[in-house]
Design a protein around this motif. Structure first.
Motif, PDB file in Angstrom:
ATOM      1  N   ALA A 189      16.869  44.750 -26.807  1.00 11.32           N
ATOM      2  CA  ALA A 189      17.459  45.671 -26.998  1.00 11.32           C
ATOM      3  C   ALA A 189      18.620  46.679 -28.299  1.00 11.32           C
ATOM      4  N   SER A 232      11.245  40.565 -14.075  1.00 13.43           N
ATOM      5  CA  SER A 232      10.483  41.403 -15.832  1.00 13.43           C
ATOM      6  C   SER A 232       9.034  42.065 -15.200  1.00 13.43           C
ATOM      7  N   ALA A 274      19.992  39.138 -21.748  1.00 15.72           N
ATOM      8  CA  ALA A 274      19.608  40.297 -20.598  1.00 15.72           C
ATOM      9  C   ALA A 274      19.415  40.193 -19.262  1.00 15.72           C
ATOM     10  N   TYR A 275      18.127  38.748 -19.746  1.00 13.38           N
ATOM     11  CA  TYR A 275      16.880  38.825 -18.682  1.00 13.38           C
ATOM     12  C   TYR A 275      18.009  37.187 -17.816  1.00 13.38           C
ATOM     13  N   ASP A 330      16.079  38.472 -26.371  1.00 15.26           N
ATOM     14  CA  ASP A 330      16.418  39.975 -26.025  1.00 15.26           C
ATOM     15  C   ASP A 330      17.348  40.822 -26.458  1.00 15.26           C
ATOM     16  N   ARG A 339      25.481  43.127 -22.670  1.00 14.61           N
ATOM     17  CA  ARG A 339      25.225  42.172 -21.581  1.00 14.61           C
ATOM     18  C   ARG A 339      24.848  40.501 -22.308  1.00 14.61           C
ATOM     19  N   CYS A 340      23.967  41.073 -22.998  1.00 11.08           N
ATOM     20  CA  CYS A 340      23.176  39.615 -24.635  1.00 11.08           C
ATOM     21  C   CYS A 340      25.106  39.761 -24.965  1.00 11.08           C
ATOM     22  N   TYR A 373      13.384  46.853 -21.638  1.00 13.19           N
ATOM     23  CA  TYR A 373      14.890  47.399 -21.654  1.00 13.19           C
ATOM     24  C   TYR A 373      15.179  48.811 -22.113  1.00 13.19           C
ATOM     25  N   HIS A 406      21.213  46.074 -21.389  1.00  7.25           N
ATOM     26  CA  HIS A 406      20.920  45.308 -22.210  1.00  7.25           C
ATOM     27  C   HIS A 406      21.418  44.471 -23.121  1.00  7.25           C
TER      28      HIS A 406
END
Length: 597
Positions: free
Chosen positions: A328, A366, A360-361, A324, A353-354, A344, A350
């Protein structure tokens, strides 16, 4: 110091003789063919065939003949001097004299990983030649060397993911002692060594197991490579043991400091105790006095495998590669949106968040996968995640094998490089990345079977010939030796511009990581948060018992004004950035700040 891992498989040297053991439940008769002689093996319970030969010795060449017909190598061979279809060689592991008896490893939080493919990391492509580069890695600030798979694969060139003899270092790279010497010398320089292992499939050429151990595989589970490995059926205990012992073998007999488990999402196991959990438990129990690190590649983003105990130490696995984060960064740097990059569409968000939470997920849908993906990960420390701007997959699975440096602006890459190396996650550099190597890393194989070679070649051209402006004939031929040769690093670049400047920048960033970031990440993690002052602007803070690390970055147009540093000191900034009552960022600039507790 002498080391050997005892296991129920293969050839074991002991008491002046060699004990041979083969699990072949599909056949009744097995003959040991050794040094020109033939000796019937004893058929025992549960499909085992065994024989102790007092005449065998280290260096003896042997095969197993199955019911008077097919001759096969040992599936637990310690060495194949003539490749996967040749005879196996008896190896006495205690013959190697180790010098690292005091080495217990390094804490996981110390890790700065350098991923290398042995065959292309140097002009010679050997364990010995890579050993000669260890001083470069140490002086750069690398603390962990990670080798792509070395388990014996077909031919003299390949990525290693087509291995079929999991206990035998590939003959093209050198001998078992050469590999041990690489590990020993790395430890002398306080560099850990990790090995990539593949437990989700066997390669398409040279796997004889189905002919004499059909129950090693199962039709109940289908994978991208065919029938799944039988980790949960009637005879699964022996199959699981084959892989668990393999992990222990590399960690004990070769003194590796850790393993990276390839594509565990592709390991189908419906048992109550998943094999990767059993493997981790047995490794932790078997080597309690050492710092052993187990890293996953897991596209499913299953945070459950990364849990920590009350002291903050990994219960099972140390970390996961975070695709992820790469995706990104890659979309931000290149604008590419094909394939999985389409997921992304808010790359700055993203990425934020990572960096703050890991994945990210974390249970979101997805579109690329057509399914929900991931589990919540914000409770995990940054050290549970391995971040990278490129790796063998992300480079080599492009049609031309271009590195990120060929795809984006140097100023953008400079910000991303700092974002990778100064963030508290575990950073990974792909060989040559430290000087922005110009050589590609392309996909290459060396299959003897012309039909298999044709299938691989045609498949590669079908995969890429329909998009990206490539005609089919422009896609490099994986079976051509020239594709392999183009992928070798050119170490002379490090003295020339612009590579010398990038190398100096990378070294300076790793020194900052050692001096300024590591003292924080070595203390308990308290939490993190990500603010977005604008759609293309990030303000991330990680809180540790030892203080706070802050990363501010602006990827959009115009100027972004950020909150001032307060009591924090700026440890790195893009050219022209200064911290006053506020921080003013121009496009594609950023800064790292530290406040000590």
């Amino acid at each position: 110091m002498r080391r050997a891992h005892s296991m129920p498989f293969g050839a074991e040297v002991a008491d002046g003789a060699v004990r041979f053991s083969l699990w072949a439940p599909s056949v009744r008769e097995v003959t040991l063919m050794i040094d020109g002689a033939e000796r019937p093996m004893n058929a025992e319970a549960d499909g085992w065939h065994r024989l102790t030969d007092p005449l065998a010795r280290a260096g003896s060449l042997y095969r197993y003949r199955i019911e008077g017909g097919l001759s096969i190598p040992d599936p637990a061979s310690r060495f194949q001097p003539d490749d996967i279809d040749g005879p196996s060689q008896v190896v006495d592991p205690t013959a190697f004299a180790w010098t690292d008896s005091e080495w217990r490893g390094r804490p996981w939080e110390d890790a700065v990983i350098y991923e290398a493919h042995v065959g292309t990391a140097t002009r010679e492509g050997t364990f010995a030649a890579l050993t000669a580069k260890l001083d470069h890695l140490r002086d750069l600030g690398i603390t962990a060397l990670e080798l792509l798979p070395v388990a014996d694969f077909p031919g003299d060139r390949g990525w290693g993911y087509d291995g079929v003899l999991h206990y035998a270092p590939d003959h093209a790279y050198g001998t078992p002692d050469d590999l041990k010497r690489l590990v020993d010398e790395a430890h002398r320089r306080e560099i850990m060594v990790f090995l990539d292992v593949v437990y989700n499939h066997f390669g398409p050429s040279g796997n004889y197991l189905p002919t004499y151990a059909a129950s090693f595989f199962t039709e109940r589970h289908q994978t991208a490579w065919g029938a799944g490995i039988n980790f949960d059926g009637a005879t699964a205990a022996i199959v699981r043991d084959y892989f668990v012992h393999n992990a222990l073998y590399w960690l004990e007999e070769y003194h590796f400091d850790g393993l990276r488990l390839d594509a565990v999402h592709a390991i189908a196991d419906d048992s109550s105790r998943h094999v990767i959990g059993e493997l981790a438990e047995r490794v932790r129990a078997g080597l309690p006095q050492r710092e052993i690190h187990l890293v996953l590649e897991n596209a499913a983003n299953e945070a459950r495998w990364l849990d920590r105990d009350e002291a903050g130490r990994p219960v099972l696995h140390s970390a996961q590669w975070t695709d992820d984060t790469h995706h990104a960064w890659h979309r931000l740097l290149t604008g590419e949106s094909d394939g999985y990059y389409a997921d992304y569409d808010d790359p700055a968000g993203h990425l934020g968040r990572c960096l703050a939470e890991g994945f990210a997920y974390q249970g979101e849908f997805s579109a690329h996968e057509g399914a929900v993906r991931g589990e919540p990960s914000a409770h995990l420390p940054p050290s549970a995640f391995v971040n990278f701007l490129q790796n063998h997959d992300q480079v080599g699975n492009r049609a031309q094998g271009e590195r990120i440096g060929a795809l984006t602006d140097p100023a953008k890459l400079s910000l991303a490089r700092a974002g990778l190396l100064l963030s508290p996650q575990i950073p990974l550099l792909f060989m040559g990345e430290e000087w922005q190597a110009s050589t590609p890393f392309q996909y290459f194989v060396d299959f003897a079977d012309p039909e298999l070679s044709k299938a691989v070649r045609d498949g590669r051209r079908r995969e890429f010939g329909s998009f990206g402006g490539f005609a089919a004939e422009e896609v490099p031929d994986p079976t051509d030796a020239g594709t392999f040769a183009r992928s070798r690093l050119d170490w002379t670049e490090i003295t020339r511009s612009p590579h010398a400047e990038v190398l100096a920048e990378t070294k300076a960033l790793l020194q900052l990581r050692h001096d300024q970031v590591a003292p924080l990440t070595g203390t308990p993690f308290r939490g993190a948060n990500c603010r977005r002052p604008g759609p293309d602007t990030l303000d991330i803070r990680w809180d540790f018992a030892g203080g706070t690390l802050r990363f501010v970055a602006h990827f959009g147009a115009g100027e972004a004004v950020m909150d001032g540093p307060g009591s924090a000191g700026m440890i790195w900034a893009s050219p022209g950035i200064e911290a006053g009552s506020d921080i003013r960022l121009q496009p594609w600039t950023g800064a790292f700040l530290v406040a000590r507790s």
